[in-house]
Design a protein around this motif. Structure first.
Motif, PDB file in Angstrom:
ATOM      1  N   GLY A  72      76.556  38.808  35.496  1.00  0.00           N
ATOM      2  CA  GLY A  72      77.611  39.823  35.409  1.00  0.00           C
ATOM      3  C   GLY A  72      78.976  39.163  35.285  1.00  0.00           C
ATOM      4  N   ALA A  75      79.280  37.840  31.870  1.00  0.00           N
ATOM      5  CA  ALA A  75      79.554  38.922  30.916  1.00  0.00           C
ATOM      6  C   ALA A  75      81.035  39.272  30.906  1.00  0.00           C
ATOM      7  N   LEU A  92      78.307  37.969  25.302  1.00  0.00           N
ATOM      8  CA  LEU A  92      78.388  39.182  26.117  1.00  0.00           C
ATOM      9  C   LEU A  92      77.055  39.926  26.121  1.00  0.00           C
ATOM     10  N   LEU A  96      74.663  40.411  29.371  1.00  0.00           N
ATOM     11  CA  LEU A  96      74.271  41.758  29.806  1.00  0.00           C
ATOM     12  C   LEU A  96      72.757  41.932  29.783  1.00  0.00           C
ATOM     13  N   VAL A  99      71.563  40.386  32.947  1.00  0.00           N
ATOM     14  CA  VAL A  99      71.840  41.294  34.073  1.00  0.00           C
ATOM     15  C   VAL A  99      70.795  42.397  34.093  1.00  0.00           C
ATOM     16  N   TYR A 100      70.532  42.968  32.930  1.00  0.00           N
ATOM     17  CA  TYR A 100      69.541  44.038  32.820  1.00  0.00           C
ATOM     18  C   TYR A 100      68.174  43.582  33.338  1.00  0.00           C
TER      19      TYR A 100
END
Length: 184
Positions: A72, A75, A92, A96, A99-100
């Motif tokens: 995060g 990102a 980016l 992400l 993170v997902y």
């Protein structure tokens, strides 16, 4: 990563070697290349850590939260850097995606893959990375020089300044991301 152990370890090796090469690229004389290589090294080593087969080493439940915070932060940094360089938009999207996957693993019962992610988000990320891999692969194909064209003499480049190796590095990380997303 949950699934067969051998492909999991191959993915770990691919991502770790790629992250190691990105560390070498951080020695470049060009500041923008150093910054991009740093983000890619983080991504390579993070992917390697997340891809360790759970049958071998099961990460503690809090590890997924750490991954989500680290990526995060990456990102946010990539979003800030994207103001000056469109390449950071790919960073980016990659951060992400990490993170997902970390959030999916954190909320999954027992931290297992296999249909735990949102199909729409997973599908969009799979399409993006499949397109990225195809584009990166095409960019590695040498273009033949036309007859009579002058071929510029290339200067000796250090390991950190080899564009074809940087492209191969990005291609291998894109393939790794596809493999990881397929298990979500």
């Amino acid at each position: 990563m949950h699934g067969p152990v051998s492909p999991g370890w191959l993915l770990v090796a691919l991502c770790a070697v790629t992250g190691g090469y990105c560390l070498l690229r951080m020695r470049s004389a060009v500041a923008e290349q150093r910054r991009a290589a740093g983000g890619e090294a983080l991504m390579g080593f993070g992917m390697a850590a997340m891809a360790v087969p759970a049958a071998t080493v099961a990460p503690p439940p809090w590890a997924w939260h750490v991954y989500a915070v680290v990526f995060g932060t990456a990102a946010v940094r990539a979003l800030w850097a994207a103001r000056t360089s469109p390449h950071h938009l790919h960073h980016l999207v990659g951060a992400l995606a990490m993170v997902y996957m970390a959030v999916v693993m954190a909320v999954s019962p027992g931290g297992h893959h296999g249909g735990a992610g949102l199909p729409v988000v997973t599908g969009v990320l799979l399409v993006y990375f499949a397109g990225y891999v195809l584009r990166a692969g095409v960019r590695l194909i040498p273009v033949p020089a036309s007859v009579g064209a002058r071929i510029p003499v290339a200067r000796a480049a250090g390991w950190g300044d080899r564009p074809e190796l940087a492209r191969a590095c990005r291609l291998s990380m894109g393939i790794g991301m596809l493999a990881m997303l397929l298990t979500v």
